[in-house]
Write an enzyme that holds these catalytic residues in place. Structure first.
Site, PDB file in Angstrom:
ATOM      1  N   HIS A 100       0.876  -1.182   0.000  1.00 39.23           N
ATOM      2  CA  HIS A 100       0.000   0.000   0.000  1.00 39.23           C
ATOM      3  C   HIS A 100       0.905   1.222   0.000  1.00 39.23           C
ATOM      4  O   HIS A 100       1.982   1.213   0.601  1.00 39.23           O
ATOM      5  CB  HIS A 100      -0.904  -0.015   1.233  1.00 39.23           C
ATOM      6  CG  HIS A 100      -2.016  -1.017   1.101  1.00 39.23           C
ATOM      7  ND1 HIS A 100      -3.248  -0.870   1.673  1.00 39.23           N
ATOM      8  CD2 HIS A 100      -2.071  -2.189   0.425  1.00 39.23           C
ATOM      9  CE1 HIS A 100      -4.016  -1.899   1.373  1.00 39.23           C
ATOM     10  NE2 HIS A 100      -3.327  -2.727   0.624  1.00 39.23           N
ATOM     11  N   CYS A 150      -7.291  -0.466   3.937  1.00 39.61           N
ATOM     12  CA  CYS A 150      -7.554  -1.337   5.079  1.00 39.61           C
ATOM     13  C   CYS A 150      -8.585  -0.657   5.970  1.00 39.61           C
ATOM     14  O   CYS A 150      -8.313   0.402   6.526  1.00 39.61           O
ATOM     15  CB  CYS A 150      -6.270  -1.588   5.859  1.00 39.61           C
ATOM     16  SG  CYS A 150      -6.539  -2.482   7.402  1.00 39.61           S
TER      17      CYS A 150
END
Lengths: 300, 300
Positions: free
Chosen positions: A209, A240
């Site tokens: 990420h 997330c």
């Protein structure tokens, strides 16, 4: 620098991306989006998740999406499978690969799937066994490999323990996720040095990420360590849900720019990928977070 | 991986950043901004440019800014100097370092300073000579080292030619700029391999723009090649006014996050730097483009 000639990009936008978008996308729009992705040259698309709709309402149409997409022969259409109920629904509609998941850190695992790590293994084991009996390949996701939103640092040994168990179950490939986007290249190196004592580079994918801007640097260090499979999401979709500010898979188009410029083959068309990004940007009704899309918009 | 223990960050936000912002910032606000930066632990700030106000009206208050900032003893306050007139004004108010500039590519040089490369040398030479006579150190910027918005690829040999000339003039350090943010790590490596045959790593700084998301990766590869000085702009301010979509120096706070996490010392406080970023964000009246600031805003 030692670099691979060829890299495989595994597109997780329709699943890891859309499961974290606030806007509910119409089933037909998801289908169109995935069909656009199938036309880019991508060889792997994670289409959806057969998690109970109570947990991820955004993907409650998993069955319909899987049923309605136009499947291309040279594309692997995978889905996230949390348990046997999920696998049964997925098998009814047909998937190419079953993806199981857990975390390297206890508290993220607990928050994400409501079980301790030890209690998660038998659930995954059952799914892996049945999926294999059905001739499916199985991918294992390990989350929080470079840091946990609750516990902070996660050691390579913690990751290795989970990796051992998953490979022992028969998982074909493990995707190592920096779920909250905290990792930096020397940490990536340290982790891979430990794992590659026991396993081969082709057994792993890296899943970064870009929360703190380090994803591309981490991908490059991973390639230098021999890794050739990378997860990414068109438009940098997703994130997330349990970690503030942790959203944003690294954008497929940004990975693609970098790999193209470095002379590494992917077989994915950047032009077509940007069309898919523009399509989904319109549907999620917000500006997507990628550098290539900002350039396309002519942002200063 | 081989990494330096310590890195010097040279903050170019007040100059390279603000010269490309559309909003005109009040002189007193610039002074406050620079004073905030002086309190972060930064050892180097490029304050302004003594370019003719006709070319860069945003920095027409160079003299006043330089005069009004509160100077700290352990901070180098530098300014961009295009020619002798600029140097004379700068010397009147007092600067610690004179920064001259040119491009590695002919057409960018022509567009940026309205001269051929060959015709630029004597102008810079005169500035360097006079600055040295005044006991100033001199920094040379070479733009478009990894690509030109008009010509495309720029070869390491083109860069080396300009570097030779600048060092021959007596320039103390050269900052190599990926002005349009197109470079990738193996290109950085190729360039530095050529330059480091003739020069030492400490003679160079790298100046990356994050236009395509590769700046942090390029910084890391540069560190692996021995480079320990990096330019950046708080808030990712700035860019290149002659290249569409090329804006955005890599953000100092994103560089800082990465270096801190990698265990590399900078002596700069991330917390205080973010305060400076918040201050200038308010003044330029737009959201600044950095990952750390997005996290601070709690963006999903």
């Amino acid at each position: 620098m030692k670099l691979p000639k060829k890299v495989v990009i595994k597109e997780v936008g329709p699943r890891d991306g859309l499961q974290n978008e606030k806007v509910q996308i119409e089933t037909s729009d998801k289908v169109s989006f995935i069909n656009l992705l199938s036309d880019t040259g991508l060889s792997y698309i994670e289409v959806t998740s057969f998690v109970h709709p109570k947990w991820i309402p955004q993907l409650s149409d998993a069955f319909e999406v899987m049923q309605q997409i136009k499947r291309q022969q040279d594309v692997t259409y995978a889905a996230l499978i949390p348990n046997m109920q999920g696998l049964e629904r997925a098998l009814q509609v047909g998937i190419d690969e079953a993806n199981v998941f857990m975390s390297a850190s206890e508290s993220h695992n607990k928050n994400n799937i409501n079980k301790t790590i030890v209690d998660t293994y038998p659930v995954l084991n059952e799914v892996v066994r049945h999926a294999k009996q059905q001739q499916l390949t199985v991918r294992g996701y390990v989350s929080t490999v470079l840091g946990c939103p609750y516990e902070g640092d996660v050691s390579p040994q913690q990751v290795l323990d989970v990796v051992h168990r998953l490979f022992d179950m028969g998982v074909d490939e493990i995707s190592l996720g920096d779920t909250i986007g905290v990792g930096v290249p020397n940490e990536v190196e340290r982790l891979l040095e430990v794992l590659l004592k026991s396993y081969k580079p082709h057994q792993f994918a890296m899943h970064f990420h870009d929360t703190r801007g380090t994803a591309i640097a981490n991908i490059i260090k991973s390639m230098e360590m021999g890794i050739t499979i990378f997860d990414s999401a068109v438009g940098g979709l997703g994130g997330c849900p349990y970690a503030k500010g942790a959203s944003g898979n690294v954008a497929t188009e940004d990975v693609l720019y970098t790999l193209n410029k470095m002379g590494i083959t992917t077989n994915v068309s950047l032009e077509r990928l940007l069309q898919a990004a523009q399509y989904i940007e319109h549907k999620i009704n917000r500006t997507v977070n990628s550098k290539q899309m900002a350039i396309l918009r002519g942002e200063d």
